[in-house]
Motif scaffolding. Structure first.
Motif, PDB file in Angstrom:
ATOM      1  N   ARG A  54       0.815  -1.221   0.000  1.00 25.04           N
ATOM      2  CA  ARG A  54       0.000   0.000   0.000  1.00 25.04           C
ATOM      3  C   ARG A  54       0.848   1.271   0.000  1.00 25.04           C
ATOM      4  NH1 ARG A  54      -2.405  -4.122   1.461  1.00 25.04           N
ATOM      5  NH2 ARG A  54      -4.659  -4.466   1.385  1.00 25.04           N
ATOM      6  N   GLY A  55       2.165   1.111  -0.133  1.00 28.20           N
ATOM      7  CA  GLY A  55       3.044   2.286  -0.254  1.00 28.20           C
ATOM      8  C   GLY A  55       3.396   2.958   1.057  1.00 28.20           C
ATOM      9  N   TYR A  56       3.147   2.268   2.176  1.00 32.30           N
ATOM     10  CA  TYR A  56       3.477   2.854   3.484  1.00 32.30           C
ATOM     11  C   TYR A  56       4.887   2.461   3.913  1.00 32.30           C
ATOM     12  CZ  TYR A  56      -1.208   4.501   4.405  1.00 32.30           C
ATOM     13  OH  TYR A  56      -2.383   5.188   4.351  1.00 32.30           O
ATOM     14  N   ASN A  57       5.645   3.439   4.378  1.00 33.67           N
ATOM     15  CA  ASN A  57       6.939   3.147   4.972  1.00 33.67           C
ATOM     16  C   ASN A  57       6.752   3.061   6.488  1.00 33.67           C
ATOM     17  OD1 ASN A  57       9.626   2.586   4.958  1.00 33.67           O
ATOM     18  ND2 ASN A  57      10.303   4.699   4.722  1.00 33.67           N
ATOM     19  N   ILE A  58       7.344   2.046   7.097  1.00 30.92           N
ATOM     20  CA  ILE A  58       7.253   1.888   8.550  1.00 30.92           C
ATOM     21  C   ILE A  58       8.378   2.720   9.178  1.00 30.92           C
ATOM     22  CG2 ILE A  58       7.540   0.198  10.411  1.00 30.92           C
ATOM     23  CD1 ILE A  58       6.287  -1.885   8.432  1.00 30.92           C
ATOM     24  N   ASP A  59       8.034   3.613  10.105  1.00 33.77           N
ATOM     25  CA  ASP A  59       9.053   4.473  10.726  1.00 33.77           C
ATOM     26  C   ASP A  59       9.964   3.668  11.644  1.00 33.77           C
ATOM     27  OD1 ASP A  59       7.912   6.615   9.422  1.00 33.77           O
ATOM     28  OD2 ASP A  59       6.667   7.217  11.130  1.00 33.77           O
ATOM     29  N   SER A  60       9.367   2.831  12.476  1.00 38.77           N
ATOM     30  CA  SER A  60      10.164   1.921  13.302  1.00 38.77           C
ATOM     31  C   SER A  60       9.311   0.704  13.618  1.00 38.77           C
ATOM     32  CB  SER A  60      10.645   2.596  14.592  1.00 38.77           C
ATOM     33  OG  SER A  60       9.588   2.715  15.515  1.00 38.77           O
ATOM     34  N   LEU A  61       9.985  -0.388  13.934  1.00 38.87           N
ATOM     35  CA  LEU A  61       9.275  -1.640  14.240  1.00 38.87           C
ATOM     36  C   LEU A  61      10.161  -2.487  15.132  1.00 38.87           C
ATOM     37  CD1 LEU A  61       7.380  -4.014  11.833  1.00 38.87           C
ATOM     38  CD2 LEU A  61       9.290  -4.927  13.137  1.00 38.87           C
ATOM     39  N   ASN A  62       9.556  -3.150  16.099  1.00 32.41           N
ATOM     40  CA  ASN A  62      10.281  -4.197  16.803  1.00 32.41           C
ATOM     41  C   ASN A  62       9.364  -5.384  17.027  1.00 32.41           C
ATOM     42  OD1 ASN A  62       8.998  -3.424  19.422  1.00 32.41           O
ATOM     43  ND2 ASN A  62      10.299  -1.622  19.152  1.00 32.41           N
ATOM     44  N   VAL A  63       9.967  -6.551  17.063  1.00 31.62           N
ATOM     45  CA  VAL A  63       9.221  -7.792  17.268  1.00 31.62           C
ATOM     46  C   VAL A  63      10.078  -8.704  18.136  1.00 31.62           C
ATOM     47  CG1 VAL A  63      10.039  -8.670  15.036  1.00 31.62           C
ATOM     48  CG2 VAL A  63       8.078  -9.754  16.117  1.00 31.62           C
ATOM     49  N   ALA A  64       9.446  -9.305  19.123  1.00 30.92           N
ATOM     50  CA  ALA A  64      10.182 -10.161  20.060  1.00 30.92           C
ATOM     51  C   ALA A  64       9.191 -11.129  20.700  1.00 30.92           C
ATOM     52  CB  ALA A  64      10.875  -9.300  21.114  1.00 30.92           C
ATOM     53  N   PRO A  65       9.715 -12.157  21.371  1.00 30.37           N
ATOM     54  CA  PRO A  65       8.834 -13.147  21.992  1.00 30.37           C
ATOM     55  C   PRO A  65       8.015 -12.547  23.132  1.00 30.37           C
ATOM     56  CG  PRO A  65      11.110 -13.939  21.909  1.00 30.37           C
ATOM     57  CD  PRO A  65      11.138 -12.494  21.561  1.00 30.37           C
ATOM     58  N   ASN A  72       5.427 -14.055  26.672  1.00 32.70           N
ATOM     59  CA  ASN A  72       5.434 -15.212  27.575  1.00 32.70           C
ATOM     60  C   ASN A  72       4.672 -16.406  26.989  1.00 32.70           C
ATOM     61  OD1 ASN A  72       3.314 -13.350  27.972  1.00 32.70           O
ATOM     62  ND2 ASN A  72       2.679 -14.412  29.833  1.00 32.70           N
ATOM     63  N   ASP A  73       3.971 -16.183  25.874  1.00 31.42           N
ATOM     64  CA  ASP A  73       3.298 -17.265  25.153  1.00 31.42           C
ATOM     65  C   ASP A  73       4.176 -17.641  23.948  1.00 31.42           C
ATOM     66  OD1 ASP A  73       1.791 -18.793  23.405  1.00 31.42           O
ATOM     67  OD2 ASP A  73      -0.024 -17.583  23.613  1.00 31.42           O
ATOM     68  N   PRO A  74       4.783 -18.831  23.950  1.00 28.88           N
ATOM     69  CA  PRO A  74       5.753 -19.174  22.895  1.00 28.88           C
ATOM     70  C   PRO A  74       5.157 -19.167  21.483  1.00 28.88           C
ATOM     71  CG  PRO A  74       5.709 -20.866  24.622  1.00 28.88           C
ATOM     72  CD  PRO A  74       4.593 -19.918  24.918  1.00 28.88           C
ATOM     73  N   SER A  75       3.822 -19.232  21.376  1.00 26.51           N
ATOM     74  CA  SER A  75       3.216 -19.286  20.043  1.00 26.51           C
ATOM     75  C   SER A  75       2.981 -17.888  19.462  1.00 26.51           C
ATOM     76  CB  SER A  75       1.888 -20.047  20.094  1.00 26.51           C
ATOM     77  OG  SER A  75       0.908 -19.283  20.765  1.00 26.51           O
ATOM     78  N   VAL A  76       3.247 -16.860  20.259  1.00 24.95           N
ATOM     79  CA  VAL A  76       2.896 -15.501  19.854  1.00 24.95           C
ATOM     80  C   VAL A  76       4.055 -14.526  20.074  1.00 24.95           C
ATOM     81  CG1 VAL A  76       1.360 -13.557  20.410  1.00 24.95           C
ATOM     82  CG2 VAL A  76       0.429 -15.855  20.284  1.00 24.95           C
ATOM     83  N   SER A  77       4.343 -13.699  19.067  1.00 27.58           N
ATOM     84  CA  SER A  77       5.303 -12.603  19.201  1.00 27.58           C
ATOM     85  C   SER A  77       4.533 -11.291  19.298  1.00 27.58           C
ATOM     86  CB  SER A  77       6.207 -12.527  17.970  1.00 27.58           C
ATOM     87  OG  SER A  77       6.938 -13.708  17.832  1.00 27.58           O
ATOM     88  N   ARG A  78       5.183 -10.309  19.887  1.00 21.96           N
ATOM     89  CA  ARG A  78       4.549  -8.997  19.969  1.00 21.96           C
ATOM     90  C   ARG A  78       5.345  -7.991  19.150  1.00 21.96           C
ATOM     91  NH1 ARG A  78       1.425  -6.123  24.601  1.00 21.96           N
ATOM     92  NH2 ARG A  78       1.635  -3.930  24.058  1.00 21.96           N
ATOM     93  N   VAL A  79       4.617  -7.249  18.328  1.00 20.95           N
ATOM     94  CA  VAL A  79       5.210  -6.229  17.461  1.00 20.95           C
ATOM     95  C   VAL A  79       4.756  -4.859  17.959  1.00 20.95           C
ATOM     96  CG1 VAL A  79       5.225  -5.307  15.106  1.00 20.95           C
ATOM     97  CG2 VAL A  79       5.036  -7.788  15.465  1.00 20.95           C
ATOM     98  N   THR A  80       5.668  -3.892  18.025  1.00 17.33           N
ATOM     99  CA  THR A  80       5.241  -2.497  18.098  1.00 17.33           C
ATOM    100  C   THR A  80       5.753  -1.826  16.836  1.00 17.33           C
ATOM    101  OG1 THR A  80       5.530  -2.487  20.503  1.00 17.33           O
ATOM    102  CG2 THR A  80       5.219  -0.347  19.449  1.00 17.33           C
ATOM    103  N   LEU A  81       4.861  -1.199  16.083  1.00 17.96           N
ATOM    104  CA  LEU A  81       5.307  -0.507  14.885  1.00 17.96           C
ATOM    105  C   LEU A  81       4.773   0.915  14.886  1.00 17.96           C
ATOM    106  CD1 LEU A  81       3.075  -0.233  12.273  1.00 17.96           C
ATOM    107  CD2 LEU A  81       3.239  -2.688  12.511  1.00 17.96           C
ATOM    108  N   VAL A  82       5.576   1.812  14.328  1.00 14.60           N
ATOM    109  CA  VAL A  82       5.193   3.216  14.253  1.00 14.60           C
ATOM    110  C   VAL A  82       5.066   3.588  12.784  1.00 14.60           C
ATOM    111  CG1 VAL A  82       5.911   5.583  14.749  1.00 14.60           C
ATOM    112  CG2 VAL A  82       6.275   3.786  16.446  1.00 14.60           C
TER     113      VAL A  82
END
Lengths: 173, 173
Positions: free
Chosen positions: A26-37, A39-49
């Motif tokens: 869609r032509g969007y640039n992500i300013d910042s992003l992080n992804v890490a585990p 406490n639930d091994p099946s799920v990662s958490r992302v914060t994106l700006v």
């Protein structure tokens, strides 16, 4: 407007690529992003700006929520929340430049990790404006040879927030 | 073996997707990743953590270096380096649980951001083992309702390191 969005993502090969692909298509640039585990091994958490009109970002989030890998999305900027960022800087210093680093670190509450000859590594965790001001002031003391930022990490303020979009009982807090 | 890899990436729409796509195409799951601006507006810096044999990761890095968006790659784990991570936790507490939070925060040097009724938000920046231990101990005090981790942020130790792969004068430090 700037939006900080939390996403709970299935911890599957390719899930991150499918998610970021939706932005780039869609032509969007992500300013910042992080992804890490989490406490639930099946799920990662992302914060994106990301920046865009509130309407456009709401549309994007609705599209994201349809991805099979996405468990939950919450646009933190829609309510009270905390955002913090970690930065590690490496500065090349002229002779005598270390006094300036000490003063800078003291003012911001930064930690000096390493002071090799003519080079210095400093770490700071803070709010968004603080991190920007710290990098700006550091660049006036020496030459930045590395700027490693984590991107915003965000959680909602107070009791656990219900998510904006969810097809699962898990919450993004 | 666990590898922490720094990548300088052109700040272009789709660059992150092309990079992570290279990992998923080869069946690699990324353990953690962060990407954020540097002092050069045309370039973002990524730190990603991935597990695999040294040989396989070296092959992956050589493939990454061929991507048009990749300016520079450095495998931090090949030499002395610093790694730090930021975590923000949200804990649901039973009545009287806050004393445990205070003690935990004091021991780890964590910062309490918020203590709403029966819910508490805590922030810590530390080394890898510290963050894991902090989350583990926090989970024994209350119920984790949010675990937001930045993933490792890494820079090389001492003077500026030459990159492992580069087609540019810029360094990853």
């Amino acid at each position: 407007m700037r939006h900080a969005i939390s996403v709970l993502l299935q911890n599957e090969v390719g899930a991150l690529t499918r998610m970021t692909g939706l932005f780039s298509t869609r032509g969007y640039n992500i300013d910042s992003l992080n992804v890490a585990p989490t406490n639930d091994p099946s799920v990662s958490r992302v914060t994106l700006v990301i920046s865009g009109s509130d309407w456009a970002i709401a549309q994007l989030n609705a599209q994201l929520a349809k991805l099979v890998d996405v468990v939950n999305i919450h646009d933190m900027t829609l309510g009270p929340h905390f955002e913090r960022e970690l930065v590690i800087l490496k500065l090349k210093l002229a002779t005598g430049g270390f006094a300036g680093v000490l003063s800078l670190a003291k003012r911001f509450g930064a930690e000096i990790l390493d002071d090799a000859q003519n080079s210095c590594t400093i770490q700071l965790t803070g709010k968004l404006g603080e991190i920007d001001a710290f990098i700006e002031e550091a660049s006036q003391i020496g030459t930045l040879s590395a700027v490693a930022r984590s991107g915003s990490v965000a959680v909602s303020r107070g009791e656990v927030a219900l998510s904006t979009y969810s097809r699962d009982h898990r919450l993004t807090g």
